[in-house]
Design an enzyme around this catalytic site. Structure first.
Site, short mmCIF file in Angstrom:
data_model
loop_
_atom_site.label_atom_id
_atom_site.label_comp_id
_atom_site.label_asym_id
_atom_site.label_seq_id
_atom_site.Cartn_x
_atom_site.Cartn_y
_atom_site.Cartn_z
N ASN A 126 108.42 9.58 -34.87
CA ASN A 126 108.17 9.47 -33.43
C ASN A 126 107.75 10.79 -32.80
OD1 ASN A 126 110.68 10.63 -33.70
ND2 ASN A 126 111.64 9.43 -32.07
N CYS A 127 107.61 11.84 -33.58
CA CYS A 127 107.16 13.14 -33.06
C CYS A 127 105.65 13.06 -32.79
CB CYS A 127 107.46 14.23 -34.10
SG CYS A 127 106.74 15.84 -33.73
N ASP A 128 105.24 13.44 -31.59
CA ASP A 128 103.82 13.35 -31.22
C ASP A 128 102.92 14.20 -32.13
OD1 ASP A 128 104.29 11.56 -29.16
OD2 ASP A 128 104.39 13.11 -27.61
N LYS A 134 102.53 12.44 -35.39
CA LYS A 134 101.61 11.30 -35.22
C LYS A 134 100.16 11.77 -35.26
CE LYS A 134 104.66 8.48 -32.34
NZ LYS A 134 104.87 7.94 -30.98
#
Length: 119
Positions: free
Chosen positions: A10-12, A15
């Protein structure tokens, strides 16, 4: 060697790195450091290639939520290794292994250069 991207799904930034790798046709394995964990040998290998202060994310929530006493204990490679094994979320993300030296963080230009140099 297999290209492995280490991080948290879920880390931008993770991603963006995963998207870049897929969009540019690079085969890689994603390793979720929270779910799949880390070994002492793995992190020690990273610390042979990168400075501990580069790997420990002192700007992140995990670091900020540590007690001042715990933060003060992180003063060298050995103490950083113990912290990263206790709290994988404190590692700056993503970590890329298998394409040249281990690297941390993501930018499209840095990844493009790394894969070009490895070709």
């Amino acid at each position: 060697m297999t290209t492995t991207l280490y991080g948290i799904p879920n880390c931008d930034t993770v991603k963006k790195a995963r998207t870049w790798l897929a969009d540019n046709g690079h085969d890689f394995t994603f390793h979720d450091v929270k779910k799949q964990g880390l070994t002492r040998e793995m992190v020690a290998d990273w610390l042979e290639q990168l400075d501990w202060e580069t790997l420990v994310n002192r700007k992140g929530t995990t670091w900020r939520n540590l007690s001042d006493e715990r933060k003060a204990q992180v003063v060298d490679k050995t103490s950083a290794l113990e912290l990263m094994l206790e709290n994988p979320s404190v590692i700056k993300r993503p970590v890329l292994q298998g394409v040249g030296p281990v690297s941390v963080g993501f930018s499209p230009d840095a990844f493009a250069a790394k894969f070009k140099d490895a070709a």
